[in-house]
Structure formats: structure tokens, C-alpha cells
Design a protein around this motif. Structure first.
Motif, short mmCIF file in Angstrom:
data_model
loop_
_atom_site.label_atom_id
_atom_site.label_comp_id
_atom_site.label_asym_id
_atom_site.label_seq_id
_atom_site.Cartn_x
_atom_site.Cartn_y
_atom_site.Cartn_z
N GLU A 129 0.81 -1.21 0.00
CA GLU A 129 0.00 0.00 0.00
C GLU A 129 0.85 1.27 0.00
OE1 GLU A 129 -1.47 -1.43 3.94
OE2 GLU A 129 -1.47 0.70 4.41
N HIS A 137 -10.85 -5.63 6.09
CA HIS A 137 -9.39 -5.50 6.00
C HIS A 137 -8.97 -5.15 4.58
CE1 HIS A 137 -7.72 -6.47 9.81
NE2 HIS A 137 -8.28 -7.67 9.90
N LYS A 188 -7.22 -1.69 3.07
CA LYS A 188 -5.86 -1.68 2.52
C LYS A 188 -5.86 -1.13 1.08
CE LYS A 188 -1.64 -4.38 2.15
NZ LYS A 188 -0.96 -5.68 2.19
#
Lengths: 200, 200
Positions: B81, B134, B138
DNA sequence: TGGTTACGAACGATTACTCAATCGTTAATA
DNA sequence: TATTAACGATTGAGTAATCGTTCGTAACCA
């Protein structure tokens, strides 16, 4: 000795009530998970009465998938593929479709099941598939219209059209909450990016 | 008198075979449509033996949904990321995810069922939901990374991230044919448009 | 009264799950 | 090495419950 008009209306209502209940239960509990007994109780109708309106469970399921499709398909196909301003037409189409998909949770959940398990439900799947092809091709033609006018980035139109319909059913799947329909509005602008609009 | 290592390995294999069979059958025939008898026959295992590995049908279903998730989630979350070149990272992520979703038909069909009927399957849905959150967050951070570097159009990142995961599951739903995996390649470039890349 | 809808008990088939009997493997003994 | 006792995996017939469907009867209306 034919039935009176009032009786025929009552029967029509009764049939529709059973069908709506079936859509809801098939969607939330699956085909085998939905029993005729449950449908009858939820629709406030006797057990045996279900079979006066639908030959058997399979036919009831088929009707639950196909009959609502006609009403919805008219709304979905309601856009002008030859619009003078294809960018505006696309934008309004996206807005309309997203709102439509936000509202129709039950039925679309049922559609998702049929598509996901298309081998189990070949007849209703075939109907859904035919509509989907119509829809995609019409969207594809609107995209090409925009590309010819130099308003959209040049790229193969059909993959984009497929991505668009995939996006819609995917959002429906990912957003379990119908209540906050405001949330849906925020998807309109980014979803529009998919078509590759050219800003000057 | 403990079991030998070889026997423990055999039992592990046996359990895995039952689980794989269950994933396939639950995906293609639904929860109630899948009987223990069918699973036992397809996995070449006696009826009663299924219950030595899984307490009951519900637990087997839970395992079929949750256990493959761990292997897949590692692959899906495998991107940086904070990449120096977020545009390239995004492009590779899209390519990798589309290929992954193209290959995993059975399991993803099962996922679609759980998500579509989340009220029926609260425990496995919860697991899927946690992973999905999650994942989305991200992806959202990678998008913001790209926006800060001036490579992506400025817009709220989370709706775009949600649209991206929706797109992936939607394509899986719309493409019933796994065989022509070439088809999937054509989606990579248009799907990338969703993030609003700025070309100079 | 004649004809159609509405009803729900009854039927055979199938379900998830149990359990007593059986089988295969291990390890101690001769 | 050959024998055997013991432990746990494996098996499938058996159980109670529930399924979709049928059908004789009741209720309703013209």
C-alpha cells in the motif's frame, strides 16, 4: 358458470401474495431451505392452496424468478442508446440503475442465487441470461456512441458493458444494509469513471 | 497408544478430501441441497465417517467457507500500500486479482451464497466480512497513496475501494465459463479506469 | 344445486444424525 | 519372529423428523 369479477381479482391478489412471499423466502433461505409450509404460513394461506396456483415447487420458483424480471427489465432498459449527449445519458443511467439496485434487495438476492448456481436452475437462468445479453449489448451501443463523439476513451465496448453490469450486482452483494440508501449515492460518480470519460 | 505419523497423515488427507468435496457440492447445490450422503459418496468415504471429522453439517459448512479463506486472503492482501509507484502497484494488483478470481470458481460461488444469504449463515458471514473490511481498507490506503502523489483523481477512497471488490465478485458471478480464461484479460485495463488514473 | 376454490390429514420418500458392530493398526509378550 | 490384546477409526442399518405431493372433504358462490 364463470367466476365473478370480484372473485377473479381476489384470486389474482392471492396468487401475487404467495409469489411475493416465495420471492422473499427463496431469496433469504434458498430453494431447499424454503418449504411450502413456510410459504403458506407466511402468506397466510392454507398449505394445499399453494398448489391451486402453482403446479409444484419448481414452477413456483420459476415464477418467482421470471415474473418480477419483466417489471424490472423495463426500467433498466429505459435509456436512449442514440442520445445526442451520451455522457449525460450514461450518467443518468448509472444514477437510475444504482438507485434501482439499492431498492430491490430481495429479488436481486434471488437472482444472485440462480446465477451463482446456474447448473441447478437451468430454465430460470436461461431467462435471466437472455435479458442480461440484451442489456449488455444496449449499454455497449451507448458506449460506442460516446466513443464516436470523442467523449469516451476508445476501448472495446463490450468488456466495459460487462464490467458495468458486474459492478451493479456486486455492489448489491457487498452492501447488506438497505436502510442507508444515502450510501448508494456516493457510488455514482466513481462508477461513472469505468466508462473512461474524457474531461477537457 | 498414539496413532502413527502415517495414519495421522492419512486422516488429514481424508479430512481435506471431504472438505474439498463439501466446498464443491455446497457451491453448486446449496446448503440444504447438499446431503451428507452425497458428500460421502463423492468423497469416496462412508456416510458415518464424515461425522468423525466434522461434528455436524453446520460445522462442515463453516469449515468449507472459512478454511479456504486463509489461503486466498494471503494472496489477495499481497500488495504494497506504500509503494513508490502506486499506479504500477494498482495495475499489478488488478491483474493478479482478476486472474485469481477467474481461477477460483467453486469457492467464490460458495462465498456468493453466504454473502447473499448472510442472515442464514451469520458465523461464516462474519468471517468473510472481517476479511472484506481488511481488504477494502488496505486498497483504500493504496488509492490515497496514489492520490497524494497526484497520479489518481481526487475522490473519496473508500467508495472506490468498495466498488473495486464489488466489481471482482460481480465479474465472477457474470462469467459462468471458466474455460476461456483469456476473456478475463480483457477486463484488466477497463477495470483499472475505476481508480481514476491521470494520464499526462 | 353445480362447480370451483380452500383446506389439511395422510403417504411415501428423504433427511441429519446415532450407535453397536467391525476392521486395521500398534505394541507388548512369548 | 509370531501371537495377541487393545484402542480408535470406519461402517451402514436404524431412528425420528420433515419434506413435496396427493386427495377426499368442506366451504363458498352463482
Amino acid at each position: 358458470m364463470p367466476l365473478s369479477e370480484e372473485q377473479r381479482q381476489n384470486m389474482k391478489k392471492r396468487r401475487q401474495k404467495i409469489l411475493n412471499t416465495a420471492v422473499y423466502l427463496f431469496a433469504t433461505e434458498g430453494y431447499e431451505g424454503t418449504t411450502i409450509k413456510k410459504i403458506a404460513e407466511a402468506a397466510d394461506v392454507s398449505f394445499g392452496n399453494v398448489f391451486t396456483y402453482f403446479k409444484d415447487k419448481e414452477q413456483l420458483f420459476y415464477a418467482a424468478v421470471v415474473e418480477p424480471l419483466e417489471a424490472i427489465s423495463d426500467q433498466i432498459l429505459d435509456f436512449n442508446e442514440n442520445a445526442e449527449d451520451p455522457l449525460l445519458e450514461l450518467q443518468e443511467m448509472v444514477k437510475k440503475d444504482i438507485q434501482l439496485f439499492a431498492g430491490e434487495q430481495n429479488y436481486l438476492t434471488l437472482v444472485v442465487q440462480v446465477v451463482g448456481q446456474y447448473q441447478r436452475f437451468p430454465e430460470p437462468f436461461d431467462q435471466l441470461n437472455q435479458f442480461h445479453d440484451h442489456w449488455r449489448e444496449k449499454v455497449g451501443r451507448l458506449i460506442e456512441n460516446g466513443q464516436h463523439k470523442g467523449l469516451l476513451k476508445k476501448q472495446a465496448s463490450m468488456p466495459v458493458a460487462t464490467l458495468y453490469t458486474s459492478l451493479l450486482i456486486g455492489i448489491r452483494l457487498n452492501n447488506t444494509d438497505t436502510r442507508y440508501s444515502d450510501m448508494w449515492a456516493q457510488y455514482i460518480t466513481p462508477a461513472f469513471q469505468l466508462f473512461g470519460p474524457i474531461h477537457e
